[in-house]
Design an enzyme around this catalytic site. Structure first.
Site, PDB file in Angstrom:
ATOM      1  N   CYS A 184      -3.531   0.943  18.285  1.00 41.07           N
ATOM      2  CA  CYS A 184      -4.791   0.360  17.800  1.00 41.07           C
ATOM      3  C   CYS A 184      -4.942  -1.119  18.160  1.00 41.07           C
ATOM      4  CB  CYS A 184      -4.915   0.545  16.296  1.00 41.07           C
ATOM      5  SG  CYS A 184      -5.031   2.272  15.827  1.00 41.07           S
ATOM      6  N   HIS A 201     -10.577  -4.610  14.141  1.00 39.14           N
ATOM      7  CA  HIS A 201     -10.298  -3.208  14.440  1.00 39.14           C
ATOM      8  C   HIS A 201     -10.900  -2.369  13.313  1.00 39.14           C
ATOM      9  CE1 HIS A 201      -8.491   0.556  15.227  1.00 39.14           C
ATOM     10  NE2 HIS A 201      -7.557   0.478  14.290  1.00 39.14           N
ATOM     11  N   ASN A 247     -12.084   5.721  13.340  1.00 36.84           N
ATOM     12  CA  ASN A 247     -11.063   4.884  13.975  1.00 36.84           C
ATOM     13  C   ASN A 247     -10.859   5.371  15.408  1.00 36.84           C
ATOM     14  OD1 ASN A 247      -8.777   3.569  14.836  1.00 36.84           O
ATOM     15  ND2 ASN A 247      -7.606   3.906  12.960  1.00 36.84           N
TER      16      ASN A 247
HETATM   17  O1  UT7 Z   1      -5.602   2.144  13.015  1.00 38.88           O
HETATM   18  C1  UT7 Z   1      -4.243   2.012  12.692  1.00 38.88           C
HETATM   19  C2  UT7 Z   1      -4.109   1.563  11.314  1.00 38.88           C
HETATM   20  N1  UT7 Z   1      -4.339   2.662  10.388  1.00 38.88           N
HETATM   21  C3  UT7 Z   1      -4.905   2.388   9.267  1.00 38.88           C
HETATM   22  O2  UT7 Z   1      -5.309   1.282   9.085  1.00 38.88           O
HETATM   23  C4  UT7 Z   1      -4.966   3.431   8.187  1.00 38.88           C
HETATM   24  C5  UT7 Z   1      -4.425   2.819   6.931  1.00 38.88           C
HETATM   25  N2  UT7 Z   1      -4.506   3.658   5.767  1.00 38.88           N
HETATM   26  C6  UT7 Z   1      -5.670   4.072   5.227  1.00 38.88           C
HETATM   27  O3  UT7 Z   1      -6.722   3.814   5.741  1.00 38.88           O
HETATM   28  C7  UT7 Z   1      -5.615   4.792   3.905  1.00 38.88           C
HETATM   29  O4  UT7 Z   1      -4.303   4.715   3.380  1.00 38.88           O
HETATM   30  C8  UT7 Z   1      -6.062   6.257   3.980  1.00 38.88           C
HETATM   31  C9  UT7 Z   1      -7.544   6.321   4.235  1.00 38.88           C
HETATM   32  C10 UT7 Z   1      -5.314   6.956   5.102  1.00 38.88           C
HETATM   33  C11 UT7 Z   1      -5.783   6.957   2.653  1.00 38.88           C
HETATM   34  O5  UT7 Z   1      -6.373   6.253   1.597  1.00 38.88           O
HETATM   35  P1  UT7 Z   1      -5.532   5.965   0.277  1.00 38.88           P
HETATM   36  O6  UT7 Z   1      -6.447   5.338  -0.670  1.00 38.88           O
HETATM   37  O7  UT7 Z   1      -4.303   5.221   0.677  1.00 38.88           O
HETATM   38  O8  UT7 Z   1      -5.215   7.427  -0.231  1.00 38.88           O
HETATM   39  P2  UT7 Z   1      -3.819   8.119  -0.509  1.00 38.88           P
HETATM   40  O9  UT7 Z   1      -3.105   8.382   0.773  1.00 38.88           O
HETATM   41  O10 UT7 Z   1      -3.104   7.336  -1.538  1.00 38.88           O
HETATM   42  O11 UT7 Z   1      -4.300   9.516  -1.106  1.00 38.88           O
HETATM   43  C12 UT7 Z   1      -5.018   9.590  -2.320  1.00 38.88           C
HETATM   44  C13 UT7 Z   1      -5.342  11.050  -2.644  1.00 38.88           C
HETATM   45  C14 UT7 Z   1      -4.154  11.974  -2.557  1.00 38.88           C
HETATM   46  O12 UT7 Z   1      -4.255  12.891  -3.621  1.00 38.88           O
HETATM   47  P3  UT7 Z   1      -3.308  12.728  -4.909  1.00 38.88           P
HETATM   48  O13 UT7 Z   1      -1.909  12.787  -4.374  1.00 38.88           O
HETATM   49  O14 UT7 Z   1      -3.666  11.411  -5.494  1.00 38.88           O
HETATM   50  O15 UT7 Z   1      -3.703  13.916  -5.721  1.00 38.88           O
HETATM   51  C15 UT7 Z   1      -4.382  12.707  -1.260  1.00 38.88           C
HETATM   52  O16 UT7 Z   1      -3.821  13.994  -1.254  1.00 38.88           O
HETATM   53  O17 UT7 Z   1      -6.326  11.547  -1.715  1.00 38.88           O
HETATM   54  C16 UT7 Z   1      -5.878  12.792  -1.186  1.00 38.88           C
HETATM   55  N3  UT7 Z   1      -6.378  12.941   0.160  1.00 38.88           N
HETATM   56  C17 UT7 Z   1      -7.554  13.523   0.469  1.00 38.88           C
HETATM   57  N4  UT7 Z   1      -8.495  14.086  -0.292  1.00 38.88           N
HETATM   58  C18 UT7 Z   1      -9.594  14.568   0.340  1.00 38.88           C
HETATM   59  C19 UT7 Z   1      -5.805  12.518   1.309  1.00 38.88           C
HETATM   60  N5  UT7 Z   1      -6.584  12.806   2.362  1.00 38.88           N
HETATM   61  C20 UT7 Z   1      -7.678  13.430   1.868  1.00 38.88           C
HETATM   62  C21 UT7 Z   1      -8.833  13.953   2.461  1.00 38.88           C
HETATM   63  N6  UT7 Z   1      -9.755  14.498   1.657  1.00 38.88           N
HETATM   64  N7  UT7 Z   1      -9.055  13.905   3.786  1.00 38.88           N
END
Ligand code: UT7
Length: 329
Positions: free
Chosen positions: A119, A256, A286
């Site tokens: 990225c 980004h 992204n």
């Molecule tokens: O470009 C390179 C750099 N990459 C990035 O910058 C990405 C960095 N990370 C992120 O953008 C975020 O961490 C994410 C968007 C990937 C995830 O957001 P988050 O607020 O960190 O969510 P999380 O991983 O803590 O997940 C929260 C909940 C989980 O459920 P529980 O365990 O709380 O019940 C996941 O299972 O959201 C759930 N979840 C989803 N629900 C619906 C994860 N993916 C999905 C989904 N749809 N697609």
């Protein structure tokens, strides 16, 4: 910076971009992935992304974007002596996709190569082109970010497959004499970093030398998120220290486009106002190395980014890699 000694600066002559035809909304993903438009928008800001058609490769997207940038710059392929393509999704293991772009454009002189910083690739490619141009070794560069991340997504992993899209963006940079004043157009400063200890947080689980397969993207999203804000604000602080500028001086902040919450948190930490930010994550998802030139292209086409503006770009990605560049547009 000295204003007496003349030196070379890499000036932006034109910007262009290309998106595949197929636009995929969150609602469409809801049909095949256990997710919701509400979750995706709330957690990331993403509303849609584009996917390349079957047979449409990274170098094809890159070639379209390069043509648009050349047209915007008013120069021809014969004027280009350096092509750097930032991509983590090349057409083939080798040769470099950049050489295929070079051939497709009919460029037969100079040099073309790929650059791999995921990225952060576009910032790394811009910084690399800047070193070539300001050394006097090359005159005019195409700096391209192009990706087909749709090809490395695991559709059974909802935590990653909803985040990424395909696309390409390109800049034409030209070496021009500068007095050295910060008000002169061109790349003012670049700051690149990497730290390979973070590999496991964001990687692809395949490759020619390990599994002999392409592999799929794997990401510990929460861990990446935690590091992202600190890393990108560090390299932006480096850019401010090198130039004496501060957040208030920026005309545009073009980060980004991975996640709207990371963008907002980074801006907030440095005191960058919401009206200074160009965001396209809602439109493109992204697109890895393509995200910044795509956003620069949107901001230029709609008249926001104008010659003389002070533009900060930054990115963070797999490796980890991270970097910033401050440009007098
Ligand atoms: O470009 C390179 C750099 N990459 C990035 O910058 C990405 C960095 N990370 C992120 O953008 C975020 O961490 C994410 C968007 C990937 C995830 O957001 P988050 O607020 O960190 O969510 P999380 O991983 O803590 O997940 C929260 C909940 C989980 O459920 P529980 O365990 O709380 O019940 C996941 O299972 O959201 C759930 N979840 C989803 N629900 C619906 C994860 N993916 C999905 C989904 N749809 N697609």
């Amino acid at each position: 910076m000295s204003s007496s000694s003349k030196h070379l600066r890499s000036v932006v002559k034109g910007v262009g971009s290309y998106l595949p035809q197929r636009c995929v909304t969150n609602a469409e993903l809801e049909k095949t992935v256990d997710t919701s438009d509400e979750w995706i928008v709330q957690r990331t800001g993403i509303r849609q992304r584009y996917f390349a058609a079957e047979g449409e490769t990274t170098s094809m997207l890159a070639t379209h974007a390069a043509r648009a940038a050349l047209a915007a710059a008013g120069v021809g392929p014969e004027d280009i002596d350096l092509v750097i393509l930032a991509t983590a999704t090349p057409d083939y293991t080798f040769p470099a996709s950049a050489t295929q772009v070079q051939a497709a454009l009919g460029i037969t002189r100079g040099v073309a190569f790929d650059l791999q910083a995921v990225c952060s690739g576009f910032v790394f490619a811009l910084a690399t082109a800047d070193k070539f141009l300001t050394s006097g070794s090359h005159k005019r560069a195409l700096v391209i970010g192009a990706e087909t991340f749709s090809r490395i997504l695991d559709w059974s992993d909802r935590t990653t497959c909803v985040l990424f899209g395909d696309g390409a963006g390109a800049l034409v940079l030209e070496a021009q004499e500068s007095s050295g004043a910060l008000s002169d157009r061109g790349v003012l400063t670049t700051h690149l970093r990497s730290d390979g200890r973070h590999r496991e947080k964001l990687y692809v689980d395949g490759g020619p030398s390990s599994t002999q397969t392409i592999g799929h993207l794997r990401m510990a999203g929460r861990d990446v998120f935690k590091h992202a804000v600190g890393m990108v604000t560090d390299v932006m602080t480096d850019a401010f220290a090198a130039t004496g500028y501060s957040a208030q001086d920026l005309t545009w902040f073009v980060p980004h486009q991975a996640n709207e919450r990371i963008i907002d948190a980074s801006a907030d930490k440095l005191g960058i106002r919401p009206d200074q930010i160009i965001k396209t994550v809602q439109l493109h998802g992204n697109t890895s190395a393509a995200s910044i030139p795509l956003a620069l292209s949107v901001g230029s086409a709609d008249g926001r980014i104008k010659p003389g503006d002070l533009v900060m770009i930054e990115a963070m990605g797999g490796g980890f890699t991270w970097g910033s560049a401050l440009i007098r547009w």
